[in-house]
Design an enzyme around this catalytic site. Sequence first.
Site, PDB file in Angstrom:
ATOM      1  N   VAL A 103       0.859  -1.177   0.000  1.00  0.00           N
ATOM      2  CA  VAL A 103       0.000   0.000   0.000  1.00  0.00           C
ATOM      3  C   VAL A 103       0.897   1.229   0.000  1.00  0.00           C
ATOM      4  O   VAL A 103       1.949   1.246   0.625  1.00  0.00           O
ATOM      5  CB  VAL A 103      -0.978   0.041   1.197  1.00  0.00           C
ATOM      6  CG1 VAL A 103      -1.950  -1.124   1.142  1.00  0.00           C
ATOM      7  CG2 VAL A 103      -0.258   0.060   2.518  1.00  0.00           C
ATOM      8  N   SER A 104       0.454   2.242  -0.727  1.00  0.00           N
ATOM      9  CA  SER A 104       1.273   3.455  -0.813  1.00  0.00           C
ATOM     10  C   SER A 104       0.577   4.662  -0.207  1.00  0.00           C
ATOM     11  O   SER A 104       1.205   5.694  -0.024  1.00  0.00           O
ATOM     12  CB  SER A 104       1.644   3.731  -2.277  1.00  0.00           C
ATOM     13  OG  SER A 104       0.493   3.766  -3.085  1.00  0.00           O
ATOM     14  N   THR A 105      -0.712   4.529   0.097  1.00  0.00           N
ATOM     15  CA  THR A 105      -1.442   5.660   0.669  1.00  0.00           C
ATOM     16  C   THR A 105      -2.158   5.235   1.944  1.00  0.00           C
ATOM     17  O   THR A 105      -2.410   4.049   2.175  1.00  0.00           O
ATOM     18  CB  THR A 105      -2.494   6.212  -0.317  1.00  0.00           C
ATOM     19  OG1 THR A 105      -3.523   5.226  -0.504  1.00  0.00           O
ATOM     20  CG2 THR A 105      -1.882   6.577  -1.658  1.00  0.00           C
TER      21      THR A 105
END
Length: 140
Positions: free
Chosen positions: A10-12
Amino acid sequence: MPKTVLYARVSTAEQNLDHQKKQAEAAGFKIDKVISDNGVSGISTKLSDRPQGKRLFDLLQKGDTLVVRWVDRLGRDYRDVSDSIRHFMREGVVIKTVINGMVFDGATKDPIQQAVRDALIAFMAATAEAQAIATREAQR
């Protein structure tokens, strides 16, 4: 003994690692181990350079299965995604996606199946990069 490893990224803050595991299990995957990167960009950071992504290269062995929600979890850079998938296939690892149940297996010897597999890898890696570029443009 062969194992099934889920790689989640996940990046956010709006994304959720647990959601990816639940989706994989709902799709019928029996996950032995979860490797995850949280807050890591799939655009600017290669899979092999991520804190946990690099563990996949040491952990996975012939006969193992790598499960990802979709290939964009491996990355959003065309070359990195396609190179990573091909690396794992050469090592005898089968890559499976939760969404659409795609299977990338390096064991096939049939040239037609190899060509279709390779075309799908290229298409999916290019789509992941194109989506990332479109999102970045929209954010500007």
